[in-house]
Motif scaffolding. Sequence first.
Motif, PDB file in Angstrom:
ATOM      1  N   ILE A  31       0.805  -1.290  -0.027  1.00 34.21           N
ATOM      2  CA  ILE A  31      -0.214  -0.077   0.283  1.00 34.21           C
ATOM      3  C   ILE A  31       0.897   1.350   0.097  1.00 34.21           C
ATOM      4  O   ILE A  31       0.556   1.808  -0.577  1.00 34.21           O
ATOM      5  N   ARG A  32       2.153   1.351   0.971  1.00 38.99           N
ATOM      6  CA  ARG A  32       2.634   2.282   0.995  1.00 38.99           C
ATOM      7  C   ARG A  32       3.417   3.114  -0.402  1.00 38.99           C
ATOM      8  O   ARG A  32       4.271   4.024  -0.366  1.00 38.99           O
ATOM      9  N   THR A  33       3.441   1.763  -1.139  1.00 37.21           N
ATOM     10  CA  THR A  33       4.329   2.164  -2.684  1.00 37.21           C
ATOM     11  C   THR A  33       3.227   3.111  -3.596  1.00 37.21           C
ATOM     12  O   THR A  33       3.355   3.838  -3.998  1.00 37.21           O
ATOM     13  N   LEU A  34       1.998   2.305  -3.544  1.00 38.47           N
ATOM     14  CA  LEU A  34       1.093   3.268  -3.630  1.00 38.47           C
ATOM     15  C   LEU A  34       0.566   4.392  -3.621  1.00 38.47           C
ATOM     16  O   LEU A  34      -0.225   5.367  -4.320  1.00 38.47           O
ATOM     17  N   ALA A  41      -1.802   5.943   3.521  1.00 34.55           N
ATOM     18  CA  ALA A  41      -1.799   4.286   3.732  1.00 34.55           C
ATOM     19  C   ALA A  41      -1.667   4.084   4.518  1.00 34.55           C
ATOM     20  O   ALA A  41      -2.527   2.561   4.674  1.00 34.55           O
ATOM     21  N   GLU A  42      -1.679   4.653   6.278  1.00 33.19           N
ATOM     22  CA  GLU A  42      -2.743   4.417   7.133  1.00 33.19           C
ATOM     23  C   GLU A  42      -3.956   4.155   6.849  1.00 33.19           C
ATOM     24  O   GLU A  42      -4.651   2.812   7.196  1.00 33.19           O
ATOM     25  N   ASP A  43      -4.886   4.738   6.633  1.00 31.89           N
ATOM     26  CA  ASP A  43      -5.529   4.862   6.667  1.00 31.89           C
ATOM     27  C   ASP A  43      -6.401   3.810   5.336  1.00 31.89           C
ATOM     28  O   ASP A  43      -7.452   3.063   5.943  1.00 31.89           O
ATOM     29  N   VAL A  44      -5.769   3.927   4.523  1.00 31.10           N
ATOM     30  CA  VAL A  44      -5.688   2.912   3.525  1.00 31.10           C
ATOM     31  C   VAL A  44      -6.366   1.069   4.060  1.00 31.10           C
ATOM     32  O   VAL A  44      -7.124   0.758   3.507  1.00 31.10           O
ATOM     33  N   TYR A  45      -4.640   0.973   4.874  1.00 36.16           N
ATOM     34  CA  TYR A  45      -4.407  -0.696   5.214  1.00 36.16           C
ATOM     35  C   TYR A  45      -5.465  -0.581   6.505  1.00 36.16           C
ATOM     36  O   TYR A  45      -6.105  -1.450   6.198  1.00 36.16           O
ATOM     37  N   GLN A  46      -5.930   0.443   6.822  1.00 36.95           N
ATOM     38  CA  GLN A  46      -6.947   0.349   7.909  1.00 36.95           C
ATOM     39  C   GLN A  46      -8.565  -0.191   6.924  1.00 36.95           C
ATOM     40  O   GLN A  46      -8.978  -1.082   7.847  1.00 36.95           O
ATOM     41  N   HIS A  47      -8.446   0.381   6.332  1.00 38.06           N
ATOM     42  CA  HIS A  47      -9.722   0.124   5.119  1.00 38.06           C
ATOM     43  C   HIS A  47      -9.955  -1.347   4.742  1.00 38.06           C
ATOM     44  O   HIS A  47     -10.762  -2.273   4.664  1.00 38.06           O
ATOM     45  N   VAL A  48      -8.529  -1.711   4.202  1.00 38.81           N
ATOM     46  CA  VAL A  48      -7.816  -2.763   3.653  1.00 38.81           C
ATOM     47  C   VAL A  48      -8.753  -4.096   4.713  1.00 38.81           C
ATOM     48  O   VAL A  48      -9.106  -5.067   4.211  1.00 38.81           O
ATOM     49  N   CYS A  49      -8.038  -4.110   5.747  1.00 38.05           N
ATOM     50  CA  CYS A  49      -8.101  -4.397   6.735  1.00 38.05           C
ATOM     51  C   CYS A  49      -9.303  -5.033   7.312  1.00 38.05           C
ATOM     52  O   CYS A  49      -9.793  -6.195   7.351  1.00 38.05           O
ATOM     53  N   LEU A  50      -9.809  -4.205   7.357  1.00 40.03           N
ATOM     54  CA  LEU A  50     -11.751  -4.496   7.207  1.00 40.03           C
ATOM     55  C   LEU A  50     -12.787  -5.076   6.327  1.00 40.03           C
ATOM     56  O   LEU A  50     -12.764  -6.006   6.412  1.00 40.03           O
ATOM     57  N   THR A  51     -11.970  -4.646   5.216  1.00 38.15           N
ATOM     58  CA  THR A  51     -12.440  -5.037   4.177  1.00 38.15           C
ATOM     59  C   THR A  51     -12.490  -6.702   3.779  1.00 38.15           C
ATOM     60  O   THR A  51     -13.042  -7.859   3.536  1.00 38.15           O
ATOM     61  N   LEU A  52     -10.844  -6.616   3.849  1.00 35.68           N
ATOM     62  CA  LEU A  52     -10.511  -8.775   4.378  1.00 35.68           C
ATOM     63  C   LEU A  52     -11.159  -9.557   5.303  1.00 35.68           C
ATOM     64  O   LEU A  52     -11.890 -10.136   5.139  1.00 35.68           O
ATOM     65  N   GLY A  71      -4.716  -7.796  -3.995  1.00 32.71           N
ATOM     66  CA  GLY A  71      -6.067  -7.418  -4.855  1.00 32.71           C
ATOM     67  C   GLY A  71      -7.680  -6.386  -4.046  1.00 32.71           C
ATOM     68  O   GLY A  71      -7.446  -5.041  -4.924  1.00 32.71           O
ATOM     69  N   ILE A  72      -7.392  -6.566  -3.006  1.00 32.89           N
ATOM     70  CA  ILE A  72      -8.310  -5.955  -2.534  1.00 32.89           C
ATOM     71  C   ILE A  72      -7.475  -4.208  -2.470  1.00 32.89           C
ATOM     72  O   ILE A  72      -7.966  -3.273  -2.513  1.00 32.89           O
ATOM     73  N   ALA A  73      -6.082  -4.876  -1.764  1.00 36.82           N
ATOM     74  CA  ALA A  73      -5.777  -3.068  -1.535  1.00 36.82           C
ATOM     75  C   ALA A  73      -4.842  -1.948  -2.843  1.00 36.82           C
ATOM     76  O   ALA A  73      -5.683  -1.037  -2.523  1.00 36.82           O
ATOM     77  N   PHE A  74      -5.771  -3.247  -3.585  1.00 35.46           N
ATOM     78  CA  PHE A  74      -5.364  -2.549  -5.132  1.00 35.46           C
ATOM     79  C   PHE A  74      -6.663  -1.545  -5.371  1.00 35.46           C
ATOM     80  O   PHE A  74      -6.763  -0.056  -5.406  1.00 35.46           O
ATOM     81  N   TYR A  75      -7.683  -2.327  -5.106  1.00 42.79           N
ATOM     82  CA  TYR A  75      -9.059  -1.850  -5.682  1.00 42.79           C
ATOM     83  C   TYR A  75      -9.059  -0.813  -4.545  1.00 42.79           C
ATOM     84  O   TYR A  75     -10.097   0.379  -4.596  1.00 42.79           O
ATOM     85  N   VAL A  77      -7.036   1.698  -3.024  1.00 41.12           N
ATOM     86  CA  VAL A  77      -5.631   2.375  -2.965  1.00 41.12           C
ATOM     87  C   VAL A  77      -6.111   3.276  -4.086  1.00 41.12           C
ATOM     88  O   VAL A  77      -6.987   4.868  -4.164  1.00 41.12           O
ATOM     89  N   CYS A  78      -7.494   2.053  -5.169  1.00 36.42           N
ATOM     90  CA  CYS A  78      -8.094   3.644  -6.150  1.00 36.42           C
ATOM     91  C   CYS A  78      -9.362   4.292  -6.233  1.00 36.42           C
ATOM     92  O   CYS A  78      -9.751   4.714  -5.843  1.00 36.42           O
ATOM     93  N   ASN A  79     -10.024   3.266  -5.334  1.00 36.66           N
ATOM     94  CA  ASN A  79     -11.195   4.393  -4.649  1.00 36.66           C
ATOM     95  C   ASN A  79     -10.627   5.619  -3.734  1.00 36.66           C
ATOM     96  O   ASN A  79     -11.716   6.563  -3.966  1.00 36.66           O
ATOM     97  N   HIS A  80      -9.579   5.095  -3.204  1.00 38.60           N
ATOM     98  CA  HIS A  80      -8.803   6.170  -1.955  1.00 38.60           C
ATOM     99  C   HIS A  80      -8.561   7.261  -3.458  1.00 38.60           C
ATOM    100  O   HIS A  80      -8.674   8.399  -2.745  1.00 38.60           O
ATOM    101  N   ARG A  81      -8.014   7.296  -4.309  1.00 39.39           N
ATOM    102  CA  ARG A  81      -7.172   8.056  -5.245  1.00 39.39           C
ATOM    103  C   ARG A  81      -8.363   8.872  -5.890  1.00 39.39           C
ATOM    104  O   ARG A  81      -8.388  10.012  -6.102  1.00 39.39           O
TER     105      ARG A  81
END
Length: 135
Positions: A31-34, A41-52, A71-75, A77-81
């Motif tokens: 996530i941090r790469t993207l 990135a921390e916010d996205v990570y939290q959202h990814v964990c919840l989605t997982l 795969g979930i993180a990619f989408y 990140v796209c939503n975050h963007r």
Amino acid sequence: MLSSIPSLEQNTRGVFTSLLSKDRLRIFGYIRTLVLQNSDAEDVYQHVCLTLWKKFDEFDQERSFFSWACGIAFYTVCNHRRRIRQDRHFFDQELIETMSQKREQHLNTYNIRMVYLHECFKILNSTDKQLLQNA
């Protein structure tokens, strides 16, 4: 808010926790790469964990948890963007996709590299081991 989060059975919770614990740093690194800002990135990570967590019953345990999570993180990140598109400091979609693929490939070899590193460390003499441990 907690009432909207589905509960997993006890044994399934253990499997999820074990898999996430094993790959959490690699997932965050991906996530941090993207994502440019660490706080984002921390916010996205939290959202990814919840989605997982919410989608874990859909996970095929014959497949790689890390790849599924990426795969979930990619989408995510796209939503975050899309939400922050008005900011002029963002990567275009093509670059995000390229970076995503490259980072996932790189992180997939992380465990193998760590095994080799530990093997190399084992053959060092005690002075060299101490030097590295104190560094």
